[in-house]
Design an enzyme around this catalytic site. Structure first.
Site, PDB file in Angstrom:
ATOM      1  N   THR A 270       0.811  -1.226   0.000  1.00 43.62           N
ATOM      2  CA  THR A 270       0.000   0.000   0.000  1.00 43.62           C
ATOM      3  C   THR A 270       0.841   1.271   0.000  1.00 43.62           C
ATOM      4  O   THR A 270       0.290   2.366  -0.105  1.00 43.62           O
ATOM      5  CB  THR A 270      -0.951   0.015   1.207  1.00 43.62           C
TER       6      THR A 270
ATOM      7  N   GLU B 155     -16.635 -23.362 -16.316  1.00 44.39           N
ATOM      8  CA  GLU B 155     -16.541 -21.899 -16.320  1.00 44.39           C
ATOM      9  C   GLU B 155     -17.868 -21.267 -16.717  1.00 44.39           C
ATOM     10  O   GLU B 155     -18.224 -20.189 -16.219  1.00 44.39           O
ATOM     11  CB  GLU B 155     -15.428 -21.440 -17.268  1.00 44.39           C
TER      12      GLU B 155
END
Length: 606
Positions: free
Chosen positions: A202, A421
């Site tokens: 971050t 999928e």
């Protein structure tokens, strides 16, 4: 330093001289000094093997050793009187003794051997001294910490994006370092320590560097693991050394990265209160707020595990400020992308807003990696600038893994993967509170044979029960499709089942979302405390009966959502088979393409 060098040279010369003298004395000890009468006696016996005339001295060797003063000798030396030596030479010739003559002074061989010996002695002594000095240096520096000192940090706040609130908090620290009297004249005290808390990547380290760059003060960086050693006392010594360096350079900033390596809760190790890590922590606590003041020295630390830090480290007077550096939102991601693309030639159609919206949950490091991957892909294609499609391809690579083009699926495997999928994609599209479908592919990527990627419809910081339920149903859609359309089960659902079960368990035990167990937090102390001392003594706070209820509730919720996924697929059988068949042919379908397919069919949602 120079004084020590001269001392070492003098010691080496003295040792060499002593060694030379000892060798010469040793050589002389092995030669028997005899008078002329003893020489005549040994010559008459025929015990003289050879002689060398050196002016008035005869050096020679015996045929058999002789004993003088209870010592045995093979060689001798005798002095000749001032007389003609012709008679002695004649006698030696009669006895067949080998005769040699040598001028006064050492021979070339003797000089060479002497120089070689002295040279070898010098090398050996030099190596010994070098090892000793190295050992002394290591012993002296063992308690020193390896600190990277930067006196002119170039990074500024303009190089940091995505954490506006954290930057605002740190501006006060910068102001104090530039103008401390502004705060101290009214009796105020600047915070001694700042703890940056945030997920990996971050930008905590970058923020700390920017503070040093803006304040234009020396920046001392060290990792928390640098203090931890096997030997007790070394870590504490290194902490003292670090703060001494900082005081000499004050005003200055000390940045300790990954402070949880040394600042963990005391009493958590096998060594009790006397292990090395705890001694180091104690010294750090004293240096931060002890009897001695650290004027002008500010400590900035970074961690992604604030929950395991010792409470004494977090109290006022030590780490006064705790600044959260969060995962950037869509505005922050846009700013980070602009920062990392400053030096990269971009195509005019590159849209930072679109990229920012399509990368939710990515940290600053993830975005930097995304930009780098896009630049590498563009260079690989011999382009002059990075296009939007390069960023999209790089995003797919980061989100779904590297495309494994060399892997060829069998027709049966390709069909299984396509239906699996399709199950994720179609069930996800039918969920009211679910995420937005981004892309479906049956091209092997990373460790999987296919992938379905969903992106949040909007930035969420709090998740509802409905959202979580729909996420679980979407995860179970792959296994549901295998059973509904192919009447089989494959290992491809392992990760889906694991993630779904984890979400359900947290819903029940941590978020109070179960009607059966009620709004309660059930702690099991299983994985929260990851360090050894706390994990040994696990205190069970849940009864066996409650654990059984939790397991039954997890199974009920999973089976309920699994049946929901199968119901959605059975109700849209034609659409499901159309998507699967299209996926087998095209291998990749975008979310927009799938949504257009859905519009052509009469769909039945859950």
């Amino acid at each position: 330093m120079k004084k020590n060098f001269l001392r070492d040279i003098l010691i080496i010369v003295a040792i060499m001289t002593l060694a030379y003298v000892l060798v010469k004395v040793g050589m002389n000890i092995s030669i028997a000094p005899i008078d002329l009468s003893r020489f005549d006696h040994e010559l008459a016996k025929g015990n003289i093997k050879e002689v060398i005339f050196i002016n008035k001295t005869i050096n020679g060797k015996f045929n058999t050793e002789i004993e003088i003063d209870q010592k045995k000798f093979w060689e001798f030396r005798t002095q000749l009187p001032d007389m003609e030596i012709k008679e002695i030479v004649d006698e030696l010739v009669k006895k067949n003794v080998k005769i040699g003559v040598k001028e006064k002074g050492p021979s070339f061989f003797e000089i060479l051997s002497t120089v070689g010996f002295l040279g070898l002695t010098m090398v050996i002594i030099f190596m010994i001294f070098k090892q000793l000095n190295s050992a002394n240096s290591n012993a002296t520096s063992f308690g020193k910490v390896k600190t990277n000192i930067q006196k002119d940090v170039k990074i500024k706040f303009t190089d940091v994006a995505g954490c506006v609130e954290a930057k605002n908090e740190l501006e006060e620290i910068i102001e104090f370092l530039k103008n401390p009297k502004k705060f101290t004249k009214l009796g105020g005290k600047i915070p001694k320590g700042v703890l940056l808390i945030g997920a990996p990547g971050t930008g905590k380290t970058l923020l700390a560097k920017a503070v040093a760059g803006e304040a234009n003060v020396p920046f001392l960086t060290v990792s928390g693991s640098e203090f931890v050693e096997l030997f007790v006392g070394v870590g504490a010594s290194r902490v003292r050394d670090l703060f001494n360096k900082a005081k000499q350079l004050a005003p200055s900033i000390i940045f300790i990265d990954e402070i949880d390596a040394v600042g963990r809760h005391r009493g958590a190790g096998l060594g009790g209160g006397h292990d090395e890590r705890e001694q180091t922590l104690n010294q750090l606590l004293v240096e931060m707020d002890g009897f001695e003041s650290n004027e002008g020295v500010i400590i900035i630390s970074a961690t992604n595990r604030p929950d395991i830090l010792d409470p004494a480290l977090l109290r006022p007077g030590r780490f006064d400020r705790r600044i959260v550096v969060p995962i950037p939102d869509v505005v922050g991601r846009k700013g980070i992308l602009k920062v990392h693309t400053k030096e990269i030639p971009l195509h005019k159609k590159v849209n930072f807003v679109t990229l920012a919206k399509g990368t939710p949950g990515m940290s600053g490091a993830d975005l930097a990696n995304l930009v780098n991957e896009a630049a590498l892909l563009a260079a690989k294609k011999n382009r002059d600038s990075v296009k939007m499609e390069d960023f999209e391809e790089a995003k797919d690579k980061v989100l779904m893994g590297l495309e494994r083009k060399s892997m060829i699926l069998l027709p049966e495997e390709k069909k299984l993967t396509a239906y699996h999928e399709m199950g994720h994609a179609l069930v996800g599209l039918m969920m009211v509170h679910g995420e937005d479908l981004h892309k479906v592919t049956i091209i092997p990527r990373g460790m999987s044979l296919g992938a379905t990627v969903h992106l949040p419809k909007k930035e969420l910081h709090n998740y509802s029960k409905e959202y979580l339920i729909d996420s679980i149903t979407t995860l179970l859609g792959g296994r549901a499709a295998e059973e509904v359309f192919l009447n089989t089960k494959t290992t491809g659902a392992e990760n889906d089942l694991q993630r779904a079960t984890d979400i359900v368990r947290k819903m029940i035990t941590k978020w109070g979302m179960s009607e059966e167990l009620g709004p309660m937090f059930y702690s099991s102390n299983d994985s929260d405390e990851i360090f050894l001392g706390r994990s040994i003594a696990v205190q069970r706070t849940i009864s066996e009966k409650t654990i059984e209820k939790i397991d039954n509730e997890i199974r009920r919720m999973i089976e309920e959502q699994f049946e929901c996924a199968k119901k959605v697929l059975r109700g849209n059988k034609d659409l499901a088979e159309h998507i699967a068949e299209t996926l087998i042919i095209k291998e990749v379908l975008t979310g927009e393409q799938l949504k257009r397919m859905v519009k052509r069919f009469e769909v039945k949602k859950k």
